[in-house]
Enzyme design. Structure first.
Site, PDB file in Angstrom:
ATOM      1  N   SER A  85      40.272  36.725  39.564  1.00 53.68           N
ATOM      2  CA  SER A  85      40.079  36.348  40.978  1.00 53.68           C
ATOM      3  C   SER A  85      41.360  35.734  41.514  1.00 53.68           C
ATOM      4  CB  SER A  85      38.957  35.318  41.111  1.00 53.68           C
ATOM      5  OG  SER A  85      37.768  35.873  40.637  1.00 53.68           O
TER       6      SER A  85
ATOM      7  N   GLU B 140      43.630  30.957  43.754  1.00 48.75           N
ATOM      8  CA  GLU B 140      43.202  30.411  42.467  1.00 48.75           C
ATOM      9  C   GLU B 140      44.357  30.576  41.467  1.00 48.75           C
ATOM     10  OE1 GLU B 140      39.161  31.317  41.193  1.00 48.75           O
ATOM     11  OE2 GLU B 140      39.876  31.623  39.149  1.00 48.75           O
TER      12      GLU B 140
ATOM     13  N   ARG C 178      37.482  24.551  40.009  1.00 52.04           N
ATOM     14  CA  ARG C 178      38.810  25.116  39.673  1.00 52.04           C
ATOM     15  C   ARG C 178      39.903  24.087  39.946  1.00 52.04           C
ATOM     16  NH1 ARG C 178      35.366  27.744  38.297  1.00 52.04           N
ATOM     17  NH2 ARG C 178      35.009  29.974  38.516  1.00 52.04           N
TER      18      ARG C 178
END
Ligand SMILES: Cc1cc2nc3c(=O)[nH]c(=O)nc-3n(C[C@H](O)[C@H](O)[C@H](O)COP(=O)(O)OP(=O)(O)OC[C@H]3O[C@@H](n4cnc5c(N)ncnc54)[C@H](O)[C@@H]3O)c2cc1C
Length: 337
Positions: free
Chosen positions: A235, A332, A160
């Site tokens: 998320s 995130e 990520r």
């Protein structure tokens, strides 16, 4: 191209929260993009580029600069390279490539947002990361005011993570050049997919990329909230990566804690498990924001929710995890203020 003033950003995000953009424009060509960047430079305004707004949380105060909504489109295949405009909807692209028999995209089905945002956080799901499919990223460098082609290795992809997160605001992604693979093999190693295809695996039946796409779409529909209906950005946190040593220490207190091997003697811990089993916070609510009942990593904003409430609930979760496990977790979703 028109540049509007005081535009509410909430409808441009899947959280459906946030204040106004001081200036706002949608760009559909390279010329419009340069015009927009020049406008911001002349007024010394910060720029925020958005795609589908599915990985951002806009503050209640809004963004005091120019928001550029990326609408540059187009899909061109030349030999084994598929060049796609940043404004194309990611899942429409996945549906298209799967229908034309190209391998590798199917596990990334059903992820909201645009093609241009995929390299930014190196989207990933079901054992695949988009960096595995990228040859290069075509971008506008706002520092040098020129176009650049950034090869896969220059993009410094990680979990990520990418160059685009570390040089925030420098590159505006115009398009992504993907590797078009007519030959390949499916990847159903991920637990949920293995389970889904249990019978086919036992019977040694052929599993196609279309089958994998359908499986991913159906598993995700079961596990994740529908962002068209609910306010969410998926998320909210990254799964933490810790050393093997730290993991073995945690195992003494939580013997069932799962992990996945990572390079350099590290392991990745599924944060949903910690939030659910260790912190017991599924269904926790703060104001108009709650933890999703089926997946504790996901936050849901109800009508009337504020970015402040999301931030406060996120802070609570970070504190719970730190207190119970000593782990500092990272967001995130990008917080824009
Ligand atoms: C229900 C749900 C499920 C999700 N599941 C997953 C998942 O499985 N895996 C996963 O990785 N993510 C997942 N996400 C997160 C999100 O969908 C991805 O991060 C997606 O790539 C964001 O795309 P976007 O166009 O909405 O980007 P935005 O939210 O608009 O922007 C995200 C970031 O990218 C930057 N950006 C956007 N476009 C450009 C551009 N053209 N040039 C430069 N910078 C740009 C923005 O400035 C911002 O920093 C999920 C989100 C939701 C709501």
């Amino acid at each position: 191209m028109s540049i509007q003033k005081q535009v509410s950003l909430a409808p441009y995000t899947t959280f459906k929260i946030g204040g106004n953009a001081h200036f706002f424009c949608a760009v559909a060509s390279k010329e419009e993009l340069i015009e927009a960047v020049q406008f911001a430079k002349q007024k010394t305004l910060p720029i925020l580029v958005i795609g589908g707004g599915s990985n951002i949380l806009i503050s209640d105060k809004g963004f005091d600069g120019l928001v550029i909504k990326m609408n540059i489109k187009g899909i061109i295949q030349k030999d084994n390279i598929l060049s796609v405009g940043a404004g194309e909807v990611w899942d429409d692209l996945v549906a298209y490539v799967v229908s034309t028999g190209l391998y590798g995209f199917e596990n990334l089905s059903s992820i909201p947002g645009t093609v241009g945002a995929t390299p930014v956080q190196n989207i990933g799901a079901y054992g695949t990361e988009v960096c595995q499919l990228i040859k290069s990223v075509h971008a506008f460098d706002t520092t040098t005011m020129s176009y650049v082609d950034l090869s896969q290795d220059v993009c410094a992809f990680g979990y990520r993570d990418s160059l685009f997160k570390h040089q925030k605001g420098r590159y505006i992604i115009i398009g992504v050049n993907f590797i078009a693979n007519k030959n390949g093999s499916i990847n159903i190693e991920y637990k949920d997919l293995k389970e889904y295809f249990k019978k086919e695996i036992e019977n040694k039946s052929v599993i196609t990329i279309s089958n994998v796409r359908n499986a991913v779409v159906s598993i995700r529909a079961e596990k994740l909230p529908d962002w068209r209906k609910w306010g969410t950005a998926g998320s909210f946190f990254k799964n933490p990566i810790i050393s093997n040593g730290a993991y073995n220490e945690l195992k003494k207190t939580y013997p069932d804690i799962p992990c996945f091997a990572e390079p350099n003697n590290n392991v990745k811990i599924p944060l949903g498990w910690i939030l659910d089993k260790v912190c017991n916070i599924k269904g926790l609510k703060h104001g108009h924001v709650r933890v999703y009942e089926k997946q504790a990593l996901v936050l849901i904003s109800e009508p009337g929710a504020t970015a402040q409430e999301v931030a406060e609930l996120a802070r609570m979760l970070m504190d719970f995890v730190k207190e119970k496990t000593g782990i500092d977790i990272e967001g995130e979703v990008e917080w824009v203020n």
